[in-house]
Design an enzyme around this catalytic site. Structure first.
Site, PDB file in Angstrom:
ATOM      1  N   CYS A  76       0.769  -1.373  -0.291  1.00  0.00           N
ATOM      2  CA  CYS A  76      -0.280   0.110  -0.100  1.00  0.00           C
ATOM      3  C   CYS A  76       1.203   1.312  -0.047  1.00  0.00           C
ATOM      4  O   CYS A  76       1.857   1.354   0.906  1.00  0.00           O
ATOM      5  CB  CYS A  76      -1.268  -0.146   0.840  1.00  0.00           C
ATOM      6  SG  CYS A  76      -1.455   1.672   1.359  1.00  0.00           S
ATOM      7  N   CYS A  93       0.536   3.619   3.069  1.00  0.00           N
ATOM      8  CA  CYS A  93       1.114   2.305   4.006  1.00  0.00           C
ATOM      9  C   CYS A  93       2.686   2.226   4.199  1.00  0.00           C
ATOM     10  O   CYS A  93       3.888   2.896   5.849  1.00  0.00           O
ATOM     11  CB  CYS A  93       0.959   1.663   4.216  1.00  0.00           C
ATOM     12  SG  CYS A  93      -0.517   1.205   4.516  1.00  0.00           S
TER      13      CYS A  93
END
Length: 436
Positions: free
Chosen positions: A362, A365
């Site tokens: 991600c 992230c």
């Protein structure tokens, strides 16, 4: 069903009050003192600082391949995406030189960077600036770094507005996310190389010496902080007309409830407070570096830069005023040869953890993972450089100790995330209290 749900969440509240209170291991401080200091004194001022132009723009390379395994698949969820800044939106002073400190240095940034890349010194520069160029080059290659730094001159490195890409729940979970954290904990516990099984829950606490125990607690505290952010900014509503983000008590319970986590949840939250103390101590120690008259948070807007520096110093003086600082002198205090070996082992372990961030699928992230590990690595670097910081002259270059702009932005934003987590815990307490 509703009655059972309320009773369950009241149990979570009891855990927060009864087990995440009082004295912290390896410290002279307690949870209540940190809560009061952070939530009512430091957090509001720090939050204001992080909204300024100097601290909101972070240059990052999100396209670096994972160095540990071949799977380079990326999350397809739309909330995982990161929107980089168009170059004309980044202030000129930041864009022209992302790691120099003064207006004079920034005005000659392109020449300095070219000289640095070619391994030469531009003879048209002053002797002081020539020496600074060599010092910047030395610093970038120095061995005191705890993180694998991005190459900010890479074509793949882009500026990101952190305020427009907030850390929150993205839907990234499952085996891929578990693999990241399992790898981080495997790197963390200083286990023998022939031990291949995944790290068992809480195993890091069995590390004998205080340095290894503290290292585990820092990683656990960082993990806890990230989980608090995901629970506090959860996607509660997603329709064609509106997205609504907010606290998700059930998600918080799954990550920190004592029964669900087999006793680990309260310990993780205490490790968050331990991490807070470590990063707060680093801010108090680095004050002389920023107090120098020649240091600027340079964006090109003179009046704004002066205002933000004053706010920065206010935050640092607040950090220094904390009454129960962590005593880092207990680290590496034994035999000098063994202490140096252990310190280097800690540095290399943490550097490997920073590399793992390039394996996160991600992108949002990955952005916040890279920033927070660099921030924690910078805090450790500061704590291990106390003697060099004490020798910094009031004027002129600080050759013995340097921080790049990347490190500065990461240091304060990483601590901002920890400070926000402590504040969000109070929010969860308030929400659960109203359910009684």
């Amino acid at each position: 069903c509703l009655q059972g749900w309320v009773l369950t969440n009241l149990f979570v509240l009891d855990v927060l009050y009864q087990q995440v209170t009082g004295h912290l291991d390896d410290c002279t401080c307690d949870v209540e003192t940190i809560d009061a200091f952070n939530n009512y004194k430091l957090f509001p001022r720090l939050n204001q600082l992080l909204e300024s132009d100097y601290f909101r723009y972070y240059k990052v390379n999100l396209k670096k391949p994972c160095p540990f395994w071949d799977d380079n698949s990326h999350c397809g969820i739309r909330d995982c995406a990161v929107k980089p800044c168009p170059s004309d939106e980044v202030p000129d002073g930041i864009r022209s030189a992302s790691y120099k400190y003064s207006e004079e240095a920034n005005s000659r940034a392109e020449e300095c960077e070219e000289a640095s890349r070619l391994g030469a010194v531009d003879e048209s520069l002053s002797k002081e600036t020539q020496q600074a160029v060599l010092q910047w080059t030395w610093h970038d290659d120095s061995s005191d770094s705890f993180c694998e730094a991005d190459d900010i001159l890479s074509p793949d490195a882009e500026y990101v507005d952190l305020l427009l890409n907030p850390e929150r729940y993205t839907g990234y979970k499952g085996p891929d996310a578990w693999k990241i954290w399992n790898s981080i904990y495997e790197e963390n516990c200083f286990k023998p190389q022939n031990v291949k099984r995944p790290l068992a829950s809480g195993r890091g606490e069995s590390c004998v010496c205080i340095e290894k125990r503290a290292f585990y607690r820092l990683i656990s505290g960082l993990h806890a902080s990230i989980n608090i952010h995901l629970s506090a900014r959860y996607l509660l509503q997603d329709t064609w007309s509106e997205k609504k983000w907010g606290p998700n008590v059930t998600e918080f319970q799954q990550r920190f409830d004592e029964v669900v986590t087999r006793g680990e949840g309260p310990r993780r939250l205490k490790n968050l407070y331990f991490l807070y103390l470590i990063e707060l101590r680093a801010l108090s120690k680095v004050l002389p570096f920023f107090e120098r008259p020649g240091f600027q948070l340079y964006t090109g807007n003179h009046s704004h830069d002066a205002e933000i520096k004053n706010l920065l110093l206010e935050v640092l003086h607040l950090a220094k005023s904390f009454p129960l600082h962590f005593d880092e002198n207990s680290f590496f205090a034994g035999n000098k040869k063994e202490a140096a070996k252990l310190k280097e082992e800690v540095r290399l372990h943490f550097k490997n953890i920073s590399k793992i961030m390039d394996c996160v699928g991600c992108f949002k992230c990955r952005l916040w993972g890279k920033l927070q590990t660099q921030g924690l690595g910078t805090a450790l670097k500061i704590l291990f450089s106390e003697n060099l910081i004490e020798k910094i002259p009031e004027s002129g270059p600080s050759y013995g100790f340097q921080l790049t702009r990347q490190e500065i932005v990461a240091l304060f934003n990483a601590f901002g995330r920890i400070s926000t987590s402590v504040r969000e815990l109070e929010n969860f307490r308030t929400i659960l209290r109203t359910m009684r």
